[in-house]
Design a protein around this motif. Structure first.
Motif, PDB file in Angstrom:
ATOM      1  N   ALA A   1       0.089  -8.401 -19.466  1.00 52.90           N
ATOM      2  CA  ALA A   1      -0.722  -7.601 -20.400  1.00 52.90           C
ATOM      3  C   ALA A   1      -0.172  -6.175 -20.493  1.00 52.90           C
ATOM      4  O   ALA A   1      -0.086  -5.603 -21.581  1.00 52.90           O
ATOM      5  CB  ALA A   1      -2.182  -7.574 -19.944  1.00 52.90           C
ATOM      6  N   ASN A   2       0.221  -5.616 -19.322  1.00 53.51           N
ATOM      7  CA  ASN A   2       0.781  -4.258 -19.327  1.00 53.51           C
ATOM      8  C   ASN A   2       2.052  -4.184 -20.169  1.00 53.51           C
ATOM      9  O   ASN A   2       2.279  -3.213 -20.895  1.00 53.51           O
ATOM     10  CB  ASN A   2       1.089  -3.792 -17.896  1.00 53.51           C
ATOM     11  N   ILE A   3       2.888  -5.220 -20.061  1.00 53.82           N
ATOM     12  CA  ILE A   3       4.130  -5.258 -20.845  1.00 53.82           C
ATOM     13  C   ILE A   3       3.804  -5.336 -22.339  1.00 53.82           C
ATOM     14  O   ILE A   3       4.355  -4.582 -23.156  1.00 53.82           O
ATOM     15  CB  ILE A   3       5.022  -6.454 -20.413  1.00 53.82           C
ATOM     16  N   CYS A   4       2.875  -6.230 -22.702  1.00 54.08           N
ATOM     17  CA  CYS A   4       2.477  -6.357 -24.118  1.00 54.08           C
ATOM     18  C   CYS A   4       1.910  -5.036 -24.644  1.00 54.08           C
ATOM     19  O   CYS A   4       2.210  -4.610 -25.760  1.00 54.08           O
ATOM     20  CB  CYS A   4       1.431  -7.459 -24.282  1.00 54.08           C
TER      21      CYS A   4
ATOM     22  N   ASP B   1       9.671   1.442 -17.909  1.00 57.24           N
ATOM     23  CA  ASP B   1      10.007   0.867 -19.224  1.00 57.24           C
ATOM     24  C   ASP B   1      11.155  -0.142 -19.185  1.00 57.24           C
ATOM     25  O   ASP B   1      11.800  -0.385 -20.210  1.00 57.24           O
ATOM     26  CB  ASP B   1      10.340   1.969 -20.248  1.00 57.24           C
ATOM     27  N   LYS B   2      11.381  -0.739 -18.020  1.00 59.42           N
ATOM     28  CA  LYS B   2      12.408  -1.803 -17.932  1.00 59.42           C
ATOM     29  C   LYS B   2      11.692  -3.137 -18.157  1.00 59.42           C
ATOM     30  O   LYS B   2      11.511  -3.947 -17.239  1.00 59.42           O
ATOM     31  CB  LYS B   2      13.103  -1.740 -16.562  1.00 59.42           C
TER      32      LYS B   2
ATOM     33  N   GLN C   1       7.072  -4.704  -7.556  1.00 62.91           N
ATOM     34  CA  GLN C   1       8.365  -4.417  -8.192  1.00 62.91           C
ATOM     35  C   GLN C   1       8.224  -4.493  -9.718  1.00 62.91           C
ATOM     36  O   GLN C   1       8.746  -3.637 -10.445  1.00 62.91           O
ATOM     37  CB  GLN C   1       9.427  -5.417  -7.710  1.00 62.91           C
ATOM     38  N   VAL C   2       7.480  -5.502 -10.198  1.00 59.70           N
ATOM     39  CA  VAL C   2       7.240  -5.633 -11.646  1.00 59.70           C
ATOM     40  C   VAL C   2       6.520  -4.387 -12.159  1.00 59.70           C
ATOM     41  O   VAL C   2       6.885  -3.804 -13.185  1.00 59.70           O
ATOM     42  CB  VAL C   2       6.398  -6.902 -11.952  1.00 59.70           C
ATOM     43  N   GLU C   3       5.485  -3.962 -11.418  1.00 57.94           N
ATOM     44  CA  GLU C   3       4.714  -2.772 -11.818  1.00 57.94           C
ATOM     45  C   GLU C   3       5.620  -1.549 -11.945  1.00 57.94           C
ATOM     46  O   GLU C   3       5.515  -0.759 -12.885  1.00 57.94           O
ATOM     47  CB  GLU C   3       3.604  -2.507 -10.780  1.00 57.94           C
TER      48      GLU C   3
ATOM     49  N   ASP D   1       0.832  -1.219   0.000  1.00 58.03           N
ATOM     50  CA  ASP D   1       0.000   0.000   0.000  1.00 58.03           C
ATOM     51  C   ASP D   1       0.859   1.258   0.000  1.00 58.03           C
ATOM     52  O   ASP D   1       0.558   2.234  -0.700  1.00 58.03           O
ATOM     53  CB  ASP D   1      -0.938   0.014   1.220  1.00 58.03           C
ATOM     54  N   ILE D   2       1.938   1.230   0.810  1.00 59.85           N
ATOM     55  CA  ILE D   2       2.833   2.393   0.895  1.00 59.85           C
ATOM     56  C   ILE D   2       3.480   2.659  -0.471  1.00 59.85           C
ATOM     57  O   ILE D   2       3.498   3.791  -0.968  1.00 59.85           O
ATOM     58  CB  ILE D   2       3.931   2.166   1.982  1.00 59.85           C
ATOM     59  N   ILE D   3       4.007   1.595  -1.100  1.00 62.29           N
ATOM     60  CA  ILE D   3       4.693   1.749  -2.397  1.00 62.29           C
ATOM     61  C   ILE D   3       3.720   2.264  -3.456  1.00 62.29           C
ATOM     62  O   ILE D   3       4.025   3.218  -4.183  1.00 62.29           O
ATOM     63  CB  ILE D   3       5.302   0.395  -2.856  1.00 62.29           C
ATOM     64  N   LEU D   4       2.541   1.651  -3.513  1.00 68.78           N
ATOM     65  CA  LEU D   4       1.562   2.062  -4.531  1.00 68.78           C
ATOM     66  C   LEU D   4       1.094   3.497  -4.314  1.00 68.78           C
ATOM     67  O   LEU D   4       0.865   4.239  -5.271  1.00 68.78           O
ATOM     68  CB  LEU D   4       0.361   1.098  -4.552  1.00 68.78           C
TER      69      LEU D   4
END
Length: 464
Positions: free
Chosen positions: A106-109, A79-80, A71-73, A36-39
């Motif tokens: 899906a976000n990456i695609c 853009d990594k 971390q993926v998000e 929650d903190i990171i987001l």
């Protein structure tokens, strides 16, 4: 404003985390608190704090799938994509039924413009998610990126069937209807939606917009009224209601509505300008001028407001003031053909023919090929003694305005001025064959040509 328990907990976690950063003490948070903190920091654009929270979170919870997905998000956001993909593959091996893995794929695609693949992954996410509405909304967005408005609309509708309060999906559904020119269909859909959600001010507002697009202003006012009643602070609904009332000629009602918008928020130049126009329609020139001046004070770069003042003084036949304001408008937008036309007309009234000629020429160069522009332009050139140039302009005008006798009668006068009698008589025959009753143009603009015996004989022979 009362906070929900979740918001309260999140606020406490943030305070605790920021206090930890200031004191360099290490506090323990569970992995969900870290997420929650990171987001929160990502949503508010504070990426440095988000990264610090992620680092501390992974130190305390190195095996947390949730944190690794955050971390993926973050990697996708930056853009990594290759790094994000690698991490997702590792997570997939551990938790193949985690819907978030498919959503991030899906976000990456999507970032790679592979929208078909993004949609495939989102349909896989649908199998595992508890929040189908969100996923349908994401599928809708991917179809939007692909310009497939019908399928986009279909998925946003599915989202709304599951979550009627997803207003962004509602806006997107209506956007699809608008883009597809399906105003009638949009009205049917919104009627059904309102049957289930009678207190949805957004749906009422969108319904009003559809009626407005169909020029059914009475119905538009009716729909906007409901939106305003449900949410008395709905600025957009009051604005649209005011515009609809204007279209119906209810100028006082429109003024009242625009006034409410200025009480809800700072006065906008748009509302001030429209109030000015309404007062002018009501014949209250004093208040009209007052509001036009307020508009230019509020937004000195709004060319439409300077043009409103120009037109106001033109109607008053105060050409000096009209010219002053026309120059102001041209100072902001000198690529506007209609502004140059006004500039030319005002200068012609003031007998500043050289300036008027510049205005008509500029208007033509910027795409104004109306008959009136050619006629006025040639008249001014004639008054400046540039008869051949005036003929050239009328010949140019006759290319787009065939059979316009106002051009041919002028050509008669101009060719007679140059003693080109045969050409003048040729154009006179053409003009008389089209509209003999308009021969007064010759009398008004070229009285000495009108008195010419040959010209009179030709006109009289035509009347026989």
């Amino acid at each position: 404003m009362n906070m929900s328990h979740d918001e309260e907990d999140n606020s406490l976690s943030l305070s605790k985390f920021e206090s930890m950063l200031k004191t360099n003490k290490v506090f323990f948070f569970d992995s969900e608190e870290f997420e929650d903190i990171i987001l929160h920091y990502m949503d508010t654009g504070r990426m440095n704090l988000a990264k610090r929270a992620l680092k501390l979170g992974l130190e305390q919870h190195p095996k947390s799938t949730g944190l690794k997905l955050v971390q993926v998000e973050m990697l996708v956001y930056e853009d990594k994509l290759e790094h994000a993909e690698k991490l997702l593959n590792e997570l997939y091996a551990i938790e193949p039924t985690n819907e978030e893995i498919y959503i991030q794929r899906a976000n990456i695609c999507s970032k790679r413009d592979q929208h078909d693949k993004a949609i495939e992954n989102l349909f896989l996410a649908l199998k595992y998610t508890e929040d189908e509405a969100d996923v349908y909304s994401m599928i809708g967005m991917e179809y939007l990126f692909m310009d497939n408005l019908e399928l986009a609309k279909e998925n946003f509708i599915k989202c709304l069937e599951l979550d009627e309060e997803d207003y962004s999906a509602l806006y997107n559904v209506v956007y699809c209807f608008d883009f597809l020119d399906q105003n009638e269909e949009a009205i049917k859909y919104l009627d059904k939606f309102i049957d289930k959600n009678p207190y949805s001010e957004v749906a009422w507002h969108q319904l009003g917009r559809q009626y407005y697009a169909l020029k059914n202003y009475e119905k538009a006012v009716w729909a906007f009224d409901y939106a305003c009643l449900i949410d008395e602070g709905f600025l957009g609904a009051f604005l649209e209601k005011a515009k609809s009332l204007e279209k119906l000629g209810n100028y006082q009602g429109a003024i009242d509505c625009y006034t409410i918008t200025m009480e809800l928020d700072d006065p906008t130049s748009f509302a001030l300008l429209r109030i000015g126009k309404c007062y002018e329609r009501l014949g209250n020139n004093e208040e009209a001028l007052n509001f036009y001046l307020k508009t230019v004070h509020e937004d000195p770069l709004l060319d439409k407001a300077w043009i409103a003042l120009t037109d106001f003084y033109l109607r008053q036949k105060n050409y000096q003031k009209a010219l002053y304001y026309a120059n102001k408008a041209l100072g902001i937008d000198n690529e506007n053909a209609l502004y140059w036309r006004r500039y030319a007309t005002i200068n012609q009234f003031l007998n500043f023919f050289e300036e008027a000629e510049v205005g008509y020429r500029k208007a033509f160069e910027l795409g104004n090929d109306e008959l009136d522009n050619f006629l006025c332009w040639s008249d001014v050139l004639y008054l400046l003694g540039e008869t051949e140039a005036a003929i050239e302009i009328l010949n140019k005008g006759s290319e787009t305005h065939v059979k316009e006798t106002e051009i041919y009668y002028r050509l008669v006068g101009l060719h007679m001025t140059l003693s080109e009698t045969d050409i003048a008589l040729h154009f006179l025959q053409i003009a008389l064959s089209y509209e003999p009753q308009k021969n007064y143009i010759l009398k008004d603009l070229f009285p000495y040509v009108w008195d010419n015996e040959l010209i009179q004989r030709t006109i009289n022979n035509n009347n026989l």
